[in-house]
Design a protein around this motif. Structure first.
Motif, PDB file in Angstrom:
ATOM      1  N   GLU A  23      -2.278   1.173  11.789  1.00  0.00           N
ATOM      2  CA  GLU A  23      -2.050   1.728  10.608  1.00  0.00           C
ATOM      3  C   GLU A  23      -0.583   1.642   9.872  1.00  0.00           C
ATOM      4  O   GLU A  23      -0.366   1.388   8.811  1.00  0.00           O
ATOM      5  N   ASN A  24       0.307   1.355  10.748  1.00  0.00           N
ATOM      6  CA  ASN A  24       1.745   1.447  10.641  1.00  0.00           C
ATOM      7  C   ASN A  24       1.826  -0.114   9.940  1.00  0.00           C
ATOM      8  O   ASN A  24       2.611  -0.288   8.981  1.00  0.00           O
ATOM      9  N   TYR A  25       1.411  -0.985  10.580  1.00  0.00           N
ATOM     10  CA  TYR A  25       1.715  -2.167   9.997  1.00  0.00           C
ATOM     11  C   TYR A  25       0.697  -2.594   9.023  1.00  0.00           C
ATOM     12  O   TYR A  25       1.101  -3.252   7.986  1.00  0.00           O
ATOM     13  N   ALA A  26      -0.410  -2.045   8.711  1.00  0.00           N
ATOM     14  CA  ALA A  26      -1.061  -2.183   7.519  1.00  0.00           C
ATOM     15  C   ALA A  26      -0.425  -1.544   6.387  1.00  0.00           C
ATOM     16  O   ALA A  26      -0.611  -2.148   5.266  1.00  0.00           O
ATOM     17  N   GLY A  27       0.302  -0.358   6.556  1.00  0.00           N
ATOM     18  CA  GLY A  27       1.001   0.155   5.484  1.00  0.00           C
ATOM     19  C   GLY A  27       2.265  -0.824   4.843  1.00  0.00           C
ATOM     20  O   GLY A  27       2.564  -1.147   3.798  1.00  0.00           O
ATOM     21  N   MET A  28       2.910  -1.408   6.177  1.00  0.00           N
ATOM     22  CA  MET A  28       4.094  -2.520   5.718  1.00  0.00           C
ATOM     23  C   MET A  28       3.470  -3.419   4.942  1.00  0.00           C
ATOM     24  O   MET A  28       4.233  -4.013   3.994  1.00  0.00           O
ATOM     25  N   ILE A  29       2.290  -4.095   5.295  1.00  0.00           N
ATOM     26  CA  ILE A  29       1.924  -5.472   4.760  1.00  0.00           C
ATOM     27  C   ILE A  29       1.684  -4.961   3.235  1.00  0.00           C
ATOM     28  O   ILE A  29       1.702  -5.859   2.554  1.00  0.00           O
TER      29      ILE A  29
END
Length: 308
Positions: A129-135
């Motif tokens: 979820e953290n990396y999805a948000g950053m992407i």
């Protein structure tokens, strides 16, 4: 001028013409207003449709981001279980299996469950979820052409997986896979021994009788084949053995699969066992990491999918 003279001097044609012109002018004004309203309505409709389309594309991209990150995470812990069986063919199969698993269950639904499933999966949920948000922060949400996964962020994602040591459970998975393979080998040897006994018994029956009629000998041989077929069909199979059996049986029945799984006139058992073990390895990975609830129904469904 009296009323009679006014009436006599009034030209009826002029009146009708003037009236028609007035009506036409009013009609043109109305038509123009209608056309303008239609144009405005069409523009607004087009803007609405474009907005909806952009929103749909963004939703698709959000799903794709989570699909991709979850795929990479599962494949990251699954790949080490393939060990020396890895080849271009089994690698392609293993990736397809993981993608199919995510597609059938949905990344959103899987991640929602992982959030509360275990400490490991809850941690994985947070990372994805953290990396999805950053992407998603890196793209212009109004420009579909920017909808791509930043490669640097994806590299960071892999580094995070490595730092969290998500492969730590793979040793246990490999032990279970090795145990299943050993069990299959031992069971297969026992079955072969039973088949040799059936063949030997049939041969002895035929050899002990002199000048046996041809039809009787053929009947004994058919009985021998039936006993062997029944032995194979009715014996209790492990999950790995059932996968091997289903793939081999399908290859025998279907011409298009014979081209893939046959070497000359015989099934390529090395290939069949490799592919069945690839599928079994995923089942053990999904079960041990709790990516899926691998119960009896889930196993039956998987086995049926390879009864082609």
């Amino acid at each position: 001028m009296d009323t009679l003279n006014i009436i006599n001097n009034y030209n009826a044609e002029d009146y009708i013409t003037a009236s028609l012109i007035s009506q036409l002018n009013e009609g043109e004004t109305k038509d123009r207003n209608v056309d303008e309203n239609d144009d405005i309505r069409n523009i607004l409709m087009e803007m609405h449709l474009q907005g909806n389309q952009a929103s749909l594309e963004l939703d698709k991209f959000k799903t794709k981001v989570r699909d991709d990150l979850l795929f990479e995470a599962i494949y990251y812990v699954y790949k080490p279980t393939l060990k020396d069986r890895i080849s271009p063919r089994t690698e392609a199969l293993s990736k397809t299996l993981v993608k199919d698993f995510i597609s059938e269950n949905g990344s959103y639904e899987l991640l929602k469950r992982y959030k509360h499933e275990s400490a490991l999966l809850s941690n994985l949920y947070s990372i994805i979820e953290n990396y999805a948000g950053m992407i998603l922060e890196k793209v212009d949400k109004d420009n579909v052409n920017t909808f791509s996964i930043d490669t640097d962020l994806k590299d960071d994602f892999f580094n995070t997986l490595e730092a969290e040591d998500f492969q730590s459970i793979s040793t246990l998975v490999n032990q279970r896979i090795a145990g299943a393979i050993d069990e299959f080998i031992i069971d297969n040897q026992q079955t072969k021994a039973q088949i040799r006994d059936i063949v030997a018994q049939t041969k002895e029956r035929i050899d002990t009788k002199q000048n046996m009629p041809q039809d009787i000998e053929e009947a004994y041989n058919e009985q021998c084949k039936t006993r062997i077929a029944n032995l194979k069909r009715n014996k209790t199979k492990t999950v790995l053995e059932a996968l091997i059996y289903n793939i081999a049986e399908s290859a025998i029945r279907k011409p298009e699969l014979r081209e893939v799984y046959f070497s000359g006139n015989k099934p390529d058992m090395d290939l069949i066992v490799d592919e069945a073990t690839t599928v079994y390895s995923l089942l053990e990975t999904l079960n041990t990491y709790k990516f899926a609830r691998v119960n009896e129904d889930y196993i039956v469904k998987t086995l049926d999918s390879f009864r082609m």
